[in-house]
Design an enzyme around this catalytic site. Structure first.
Site, short mmCIF file in Angstrom:
data_model
loop_
_atom_site.label_atom_id
_atom_site.label_comp_id
_atom_site.label_asym_id
_atom_site.label_seq_id
_atom_site.Cartn_x
_atom_site.Cartn_y
_atom_site.Cartn_z
N GLY A 202 0.79 -1.23 0.00
CA GLY A 202 0.00 0.00 0.00
C GLY A 202 0.81 1.27 0.00
CG ASP A 244 8.43 -10.14 1.78
OD1 ASP A 244 7.50 -10.27 0.97
OD2 ASP A 244 9.60 -10.42 1.51
CE LYS A 258 -6.15 1.51 -6.58
NZ LYS A 258 -5.11 2.33 -7.20
CG HIS A 262 0.51 -5.87 -12.92
ND1 HIS A 262 -0.40 -4.88 -13.24
CD2 HIS A 262 1.50 -5.23 -12.25
CE1 HIS A 262 0.01 -3.73 -12.78
NE2 HIS A 262 1.17 -3.91 -12.19
#
Length: 356
Positions: A202, A244, A258, A262
């Protein structure tokens, strides 16, 4: 195939020129950002002539016709508009690049342009053919790693080029935080009823603070690496946790990823998702993952090219990939989740709820 007609050959040659030279479009955009063209137009009241821009940017008057040629390309590519010859206005795309203008508190987007057109990114892409020819040991390094001997966003990149590393982190922050205001407005039910949430990776807590502002009853944790958390601004609304996501994730009713997965291979994603599953309660108790990421969709129209370009970016610079719905479903199942739902698609991204 049959021998092309004269008309087809003429068009093919023009298309070949366009494909071979289209890299000048992002170079023109980079030039505009570095010169401060969007900011200058904004400060001139939203509309500017070429002489106005030359003066505002303190450019030599002799460069006026050359700047006009760059502006013409930016107009044609949809970065700016030109209601009449020699007059330029901002469009939503260029508005994102105005210095000091933050939409819904989201990160400024200049860094994305500068990172994507940086020497390190371009040199990695130029090494693609050599990368394909090499029989490299598994796990395969990215072309970026192979060319530069460093991994993007990790300590090795800091050692290689501290300034570029700082820019790449700013670009990721801009990429991550952009759109949270829209998500909160368009997908209000996504957070409705939640008592707690952990935002994995975040960053400085921008997204978490926006969520708490909209839903003050939600207790938000922000998990990120120690070097990130130590730079986060103090906040009574957010609990920062240095850690982590490959090892442990703070327990919460929901875990949010978020624009995180990918960056990682399927195997790494399954590992991450397995830790997420341990951090949330059962579906009956409201446990879920919230994943905000690209869902490659051939039916997504003009967004498909953006999705595929982002996939090639992942290929060149990371060991990750962009995924279609079948890819997402596969890693959810392998991580032990029972079901998922694509809640909404916003631009190139999808919002997915995943249930234990």
């Amino acid at each position: 195939m049959a021998v092309p007609t004269d008309a087809q050959l003429i068009k093919a040659q023009a298309d070949l020129w366009r494909h071979s030279l289209c890299y000048f479009t992002p170079m023109a955009l980079r030039c505009a950002v570095q010169l401060g063209i969007p900011t200058a137009i904004h400060r001139l009241g939203g509309t500017a002539s070429l002489p106005d821009l030359v003066t505002a940017l303190s450019l030599p008057e002799s460069k006026t016709p050359y700047l006009g040629r760059i502006m013409r390309l930016l107009v044609t590519s949809g970065v700016l508009s030109s209601p009449e010859e020699g007059i330029y206005c901002l469009l939503p795309l260029s508005y994102l690049l105005v210095e000091g203008v933050l939409i819904d508190g989201e990160a400024h987007q200049e860094a994305i342009v500068l990172a994507a057109t940086s020497r390190h990114y371009l040199e990695a892409a130029l090494g693609l053919a050599d990368w394909f020819k090499k029989d490299l040991a598994l796990p395969l390094p990215s072309p970026f790693e192979e060319v530069h001997g460093a991994t993007i966003l990790e300590e090795s990149m800091t050692l290689l080029d501290p300034e570029s590393d700082k820019l790449f982190h700013e670009a990721v922050a801009a990429h991550d935080h952009m759109g949270i205001g829209t998500i909160l407005r368009e997908c209000h039910d996504l957070f409705k009823g939640l008592e707690s949430l952990t935002d994995c990776c975040g960053g400085d807590g921008t997204t978490a603070r926006a969520i708490v502002q909209a839903f003050p009853h939600i207790k938000c944790h922000v998990l990120d690496l120690p070097k990130v958390i130590e730079k986060a601004p103090p906040s009574e609304a957010v609990n920062y946790v240095a850690g982590d996501l490959f090892h442990s994730i703070p327990s919460a009713q929901a875990v949010m990823l978020k624009l995180v997965l990918h960056f990682w291979s399927d195997e790494d994603c399954v590992n991450i998702l397995s830790h997420c599953k341990k951090a949330i309660p059962s579906r009956e108790a409201g446990g879920k993952l919230i994943i905000i990421d690209i869902v490659v969709d051939p039916s997504s129209g003009e967004m498909l090219e953006t999705q595929l370009l982002m996939d090639v970016l992942m290929l060149v610079c990371t060991r990750g990939r962009q995924r279609d719905e079948n890819d997402w479903s596969s890693i959810f199942t392998k991580a032990g989740f029972s079901d998922y739902k694509i809640v909404k698609k916003l631009g190139a991204r999808g919002i997915i709820e995943v249930y234990p």
